[in-house]
Write an enzyme that holds these catalytic residues in place. Structure first.
Site, PDB file in Angstrom:
ATOM      1  N   TRP A   1       0.565  -3.785  -5.282  1.00 12.92           N
ATOM      2  CA  TRP A   1      -0.208  -2.674  -5.849  1.00 12.92           C
ATOM      3  C   TRP A   1       0.640  -1.696  -6.656  1.00 12.92           C
ATOM      4  O   TRP A   1       0.108  -0.889  -7.399  1.00 12.92           O
ATOM      5  CB  TRP A   1      -0.894  -1.901  -4.706  1.00 12.92           C
ATOM      6  CG  TRP A   1       0.072  -1.560  -3.611  1.00 12.92           C
ATOM      7  CD1 TRP A   1       0.272  -2.278  -2.463  1.00 12.92           C
ATOM      8  CD2 TRP A   1       1.028  -0.505  -3.589  1.00 12.92           C
ATOM      9  NE1 TRP A   1       1.291  -1.725  -1.728  1.00 12.92           N
ATOM     10  CE2 TRP A   1       1.776  -0.625  -2.399  1.00 12.92           C
ATOM     11  CE3 TRP A   1       1.344   0.549  -4.454  1.00 12.92           C
ATOM     12  CZ2 TRP A   1       2.801   0.234  -2.051  1.00 12.92           C
ATOM     13  CZ3 TRP A   1       2.362   1.417  -4.113  1.00 12.92           C
ATOM     14  CH2 TRP A   1       3.088   1.256  -2.919  1.00 12.92           C
ATOM     15  N   ASN A   2       1.987  -1.727  -6.491  1.00 11.05           N
ATOM     16  CA  ASN A   2       2.777  -0.662  -7.131  1.00 11.05           C
ATOM     17  C   ASN A   2       2.889  -0.849  -8.640  1.00 11.05           C
ATOM     18  O   ASN A   2       3.098   0.109  -9.374  1.00 11.05           O
ATOM     19  CB  ASN A   2       4.154  -0.498  -6.474  1.00 11.05           C
ATOM     20  CG  ASN A   2       5.020  -1.737  -6.553  1.00 11.05           C
ATOM     21  OD1 ASN A   2       4.512  -2.826  -6.780  1.00 11.05           O
ATOM     22  ND2 ASN A   2       6.308  -1.586  -6.352  1.00 11.05           N
TER      23      ASN A   2
ATOM     24  N   LYS B   1      -3.903 -13.876  -6.710  1.00  5.15           N
ATOM     25  CA  LYS B   1      -4.460 -13.004  -5.654  1.00  5.15           C
ATOM     26  C   LYS B   1      -3.917 -11.621  -5.986  1.00  5.15           C
ATOM     27  O   LYS B   1      -2.775 -11.288  -5.681  1.00  5.15           O
ATOM     28  CB  LYS B   1      -3.962 -13.474  -4.287  1.00  5.15           C
ATOM     29  CG  LYS B   1      -4.844 -13.092  -3.124  1.00  5.15           C
ATOM     30  CD  LYS B   1      -4.980 -11.603  -2.905  1.00  5.15           C
ATOM     31  CE  LYS B   1      -3.999 -11.026  -1.926  1.00  5.15           C
ATOM     32  NZ  LYS B   1      -4.143  -9.550  -1.797  1.00  5.15           N
ATOM     33  N   PRO B   2      -4.743 -10.799  -6.659  1.00  2.00           N
ATOM     34  CA  PRO B   2      -4.238  -9.466  -7.005  1.00  2.00           C
ATOM     35  C   PRO B   2      -4.221  -8.577  -5.769  1.00  2.00           C
ATOM     36  O   PRO B   2      -4.865  -8.889  -4.778  1.00  2.00           O
ATOM     37  CB  PRO B   2      -5.253  -8.964  -8.039  1.00  2.00           C
ATOM     38  CG  PRO B   2      -6.512  -9.681  -7.733  1.00  2.00           C
ATOM     39  CD  PRO B   2      -6.147 -10.987  -7.072  1.00  2.00           C
TER      40      PRO B   2
ATOM     41  N   SER C   1      -5.207  -6.014  -3.049  1.00  2.00           N
ATOM     42  CA  SER C   1      -6.561  -5.551  -2.720  1.00  2.00           C
ATOM     43  C   SER C   1      -6.715  -4.056  -2.984  1.00  2.00           C
ATOM     44  O   SER C   1      -7.822  -3.585  -3.215  1.00  2.00           O
ATOM     45  CB  SER C   1      -6.934  -5.903  -1.284  1.00  2.00           C
ATOM     46  OG  SER C   1      -5.932  -5.457  -0.418  1.00  2.00           O
TER      47      SER C   1
ATOM     48  N   GLY D   1       6.578  -8.688  -3.211  1.00  2.61           N
ATOM     49  CA  GLY D   1       6.068  -7.894  -2.092  1.00  2.61           C
ATOM     50  C   GLY D   1       7.122  -7.768  -1.012  1.00  2.61           C
ATOM     51  O   GLY D   1       8.320  -7.870  -1.290  1.00  2.61           O
ATOM     52  N   SER D   2       6.663  -7.630   0.218  1.00  4.16           N
ATOM     53  CA  SER D   2       7.612  -7.342   1.301  1.00  4.16           C
ATOM     54  C   SER D   2       8.381  -8.599   1.712  1.00  4.16           C
ATOM     55  O   SER D   2       7.908  -9.731   1.562  1.00  4.16           O
ATOM     56  CB  SER D   2       6.863  -6.790   2.511  1.00  4.16           C
ATOM     57  OG  SER D   2       6.141  -7.837   3.125  1.00  4.16           O
TER      58      SER D   2
ATOM     59  N   GLU E   1      10.262 -12.095  -5.067  1.00  8.69           N
ATOM     60  CA  GLU E   1      10.884 -10.814  -5.418  1.00  8.69           C
ATOM     61  C   GLU E   1      10.479  -9.858  -4.317  1.00  8.69           C
ATOM     62  O   GLU E   1       9.332  -9.430  -4.240  1.00  8.69           O
ATOM     63  CB  GLU E   1      10.376 -10.378  -6.806  1.00  8.69           C
ATOM     64  CG  GLU E   1      11.225  -9.306  -7.436  1.00  8.69           C
ATOM     65  CD  GLU E   1      10.577  -7.947  -7.362  1.00  8.69           C
ATOM     66  OE1 GLU E   1      10.912  -7.202  -6.417  1.00  8.69           O
ATOM     67  OE2 GLU E   1       9.737  -7.637  -8.231  1.00  8.69           O
ATOM     68  N   LEU E   2      11.436  -9.560  -3.432  1.00  9.79           N
ATOM     69  CA  LEU E   2      11.078  -8.907  -2.167  1.00  9.79           C
ATOM     70  C   LEU E   2      11.645  -7.496  -2.064  1.00  9.79           C
ATOM     71  O   LEU E   2      11.975  -6.883  -3.072  1.00  9.79           O
ATOM     72  CB  LEU E   2      11.552  -9.803  -1.009  1.00  9.79           C
ATOM     73  CG  LEU E   2      11.075 -11.258  -1.100  1.00  9.79           C
ATOM     74  CD1 LEU E   2      11.663 -12.104   0.004  1.00  9.79           C
ATOM     75  CD2 LEU E   2       9.547 -11.337  -1.084  1.00  9.79           C
TER      76      LEU E   2
ATOM     77  N   CYS F   1      10.465  -1.497  -5.932  1.00 11.91           N
ATOM     78  CA  CYS F   1      11.459  -2.266  -5.166  1.00 11.91           C
ATOM     79  C   CYS F   1      12.871  -1.953  -5.635  1.00 11.91           C
ATOM     80  O   CYS F   1      13.826  -2.226  -4.918  1.00 11.91           O
ATOM     81  CB  CYS F   1      11.210  -3.764  -5.343  1.00 11.91           C
ATOM     82  SG  CYS F   1       9.625  -4.265  -4.737  1.00 11.91           S
TER      83      CYS F   1
ATOM     84  N   GLU G   1      13.647   0.252   3.823  1.00 14.48           N
ATOM     85  CA  GLU G   1      13.197   0.698   2.502  1.00 14.48           C
ATOM     86  C   GLU G   1      12.150   1.799   2.718  1.00 14.48           C
ATOM     87  O   GLU G   1      11.110   1.555   3.342  1.00 14.48           O
ATOM     88  CB  GLU G   1      12.580  -0.510   1.795  1.00 14.48           C
ATOM     89  CG  GLU G   1      12.271  -0.299   0.344  1.00 14.48           C
ATOM     90  CD  GLU G   1      11.694  -1.560  -0.302  1.00 14.48           C
ATOM     91  OE1 GLU G   1      11.037  -2.373   0.390  1.00 14.48           O
ATOM     92  OE2 GLU G   1      11.894  -1.724  -1.511  1.00 14.48           O
TER      93      GLU G   1
END
Ligand code: SIN
Length: 497
Positions: free
Chosen positions: A168-169, A192-193, A195, A245-246, A267-268, A301, A398
């Site tokens: 979402w960022n 999958k965008p 939510s 994401g995470s 990309e975490l 990130c 983080e």
């Protein structure tokens, strides 16, 4: 089959204020693609729901994947690389033409300032432009063979249908950074965008279809159902997964994808060190810290998470940073005077507050900020802490919020050791005027990307990605296309027959 809804159905609860600000109102799409349950999205600056979007289930994902597989074969076989480049260029043009509306939607659903939202749309478009050009430059080698009368060729071909899962960022840029190269290579994608912020992706998809990209090559499955989204990592017809994401979710997806040996790009999370040496230009260092700590209210990130400052300049740097931070203005992203938007949700605010509380309890000094304003919405005041040390949560986790924690160090060796003392390795930054030190420290930092005398490292031409538990694979740049291609070796023997 999952396709974009041609006549977007605007639901009760969609606020007039968003719609009235759009020139092209059809870009606000609340429907996903197939029958499903509706879920609520929350507007970050008020905490209130503002739209409902379809919540797809596993069978919808299966339909989308099957449909994408058929479409991918057709798309790849019926287009050349340069033709795919032309389609992507048309899409880029439409994104730029509609950038204000896209930025308005993004600002509304994500909460970042309008200036940042518009900046993100331009950043997102730059990936489409970049890969529209790279599409023509995907060629293999002719290799001299050690066997007489033999020629060896390499061909580059699309990896297949790609499952794309994004956060979402960056509701626009993380999508285009993945699907730009995928479509350039001749792949189809099932997205999958996030939510929390699906509308920007839906609007971008509509423009992609208008540009002439084949509809079934871009499928968008909105869902809050984790099991359904995991289908992208499980399904045998998905050849590759690209996830931002995470680290926790990345590991789970990689484990699922391993069962069918899918290609995976991850990309975490990060825990970026930001080092200021005694010999740094302090004005530049403060400017860099503001950019890379407070961009997107600290929710990137690659945000600096730990500001490591050498003893001789720590007081001066802290004072200058506090002055700049005190000039920031929190507010609704659409207010042009706002420089700091809200965080994404209450959980994010709670995490930031806990990091600040924990740091102060363990001896950090609160230089400014450190509170939640009384107004509604998921806000947290831009904060500076000094005297941070290694056993604080802010040192190891983080924060993903607007907190600059300053750690003091004495020697270069100590700074490098502190910087690398994390399982993450996405970005690192440092400020120094000593060229020897610049080369030494850039080599020593254990991160996929290093910013030297700058807080800005993201660009479509520059490889983006991490090491250690920040993931693997590179996005953007001349390397980004290869992530969506296979290299096929063709050995032609007996060429004299
Ligand atoms: C991210 O936060 O994942 C991406 C940030 C960027 O592209 O600069």
């Amino acid at each position: 089959m999952v396709v974009i809804v041609k006549q977007p159905k605007l639901l009760p609860g969609v606020p007039g204020d968003l719609l009235s600000r759009l020139t092209n109102k059809s870009l606000f799409i609340s429907d996903a693609f197939v029958d499903g349950e509706w879920v609520k999205g929350e507007k970050p600056s008020t905490g209130k729901a503002f739209s409902k979007v379809a919540n797809l289930n596993i069978s919808d994902f299966e339909k989308a994947i099957k449909s994408a597989k058929v479409a991918q074969n057709k798309y790849y076989r019926s287009t050349t690389g340069p033709q795919r480049g032309v389609l992507l260029r048309k899409w880029f043009d439409l994104i730029i033409e509609n950038k204000k509306d896209l930025a308005t939607i993004l600002c509304h659903e994500n909460g970042k300032t309008f200036a940042e939202s518009e900046g993100e749309i331009i950043y997102a478009a730059s990936f489409i432009s970049w890969f529209s050009e790279e599409a023509s430059r995907s060629y293999g080698d002719t290799i001299p063979s050690s066997t007489p009368n033999t020629t060896i060729l390499t061909l580059k071909q699309p990896v297949g249908v790609c499952g794309i899962i994004t956060p979402w960022n960056f509701p626009a840029a993380m999508i285009t950074r993945k699907i730009g190269p995928a479509l350039a290579a001749g792949c189809a994608v099932v997205i999958k965008p996030p939510s929390a912020t699906p509308h920007t992706c839906l609007a971008l998809t509509k423009l992609a279809i208008e540009a002439g990209l084949p509809g079934k090559c871009i499928q968008v499955c909105t869902t809050k159902n984790r099991e359904a989204a995991s289908e992208l990592a499980r399904h045998p017809d998905i050849a590759k997964i690209s996830f931002t994401g995470s680290t926790g979710v990345g590991k789970m997806l990689a484990a699922l994808a391993a069962k069918t040996l899918k290609r995976v790009s991850l990309e975490l999370g990060g825990n970026a060190p930001f080092i200021v040496f005694d010999d740094a230009d302090l004005d530049l260092a403060v400017e860099g810290a503001m950019v890379c700590k407070f961009r997107c209210s600290g929710q990137t990130c690659v945000c600096a998470n730990r500001l490591l400052v050498q003893k001789g300049v720590v007081k001066d740097f802290t004072a200058r940073l506090v002055k700049k931070v005190n000039e920031l203005k929190m507010g609704c992203g659409s207010d042009p005077t706002t420089t700091q938007g809200p965080l994404v949700n209450q959980k994010a605010v709670d995490k930031v507050q806990e990091h600040v509380r924990d740091a102060i309890a363990k001896g950090a000094i609160l230089e400014t900020g450190g509170f939640r304003p009384k107004s509604p919405g998921f806000f947290f005041a831009p904060t500076v802490l000094s005297g941070a040390i290694a056993n604080m949560k802010i040192a190891t986790e983080e924060t993903f919020g607007p907190v600059a924690a300053i750690f003091e160090f004495e020697t270069e060796g100590e700074a490098i050791e502190m910087a690398n003392n994390t399982e993450f390795g996405l970005a690192g930054y440092f400020f120094s005027k000593d060229i020897g030190r610049v080369l030494r420290v850039a080599k020593e930092l254990e991160s996929g990307m290093v910013g030297v005398n700058t807080g800005k490292i993201s660009a479509s031409e520059s490889p983006f990605g991490g090491v250690k538990e920040s993931g693997y694979g590179r996005e953007g740049s001349k390397y980004g296309l290869a992530e969506y291609e296979i290299l096929k070796t063709v050995t032609i023997g007996n060429t004299n027959v």
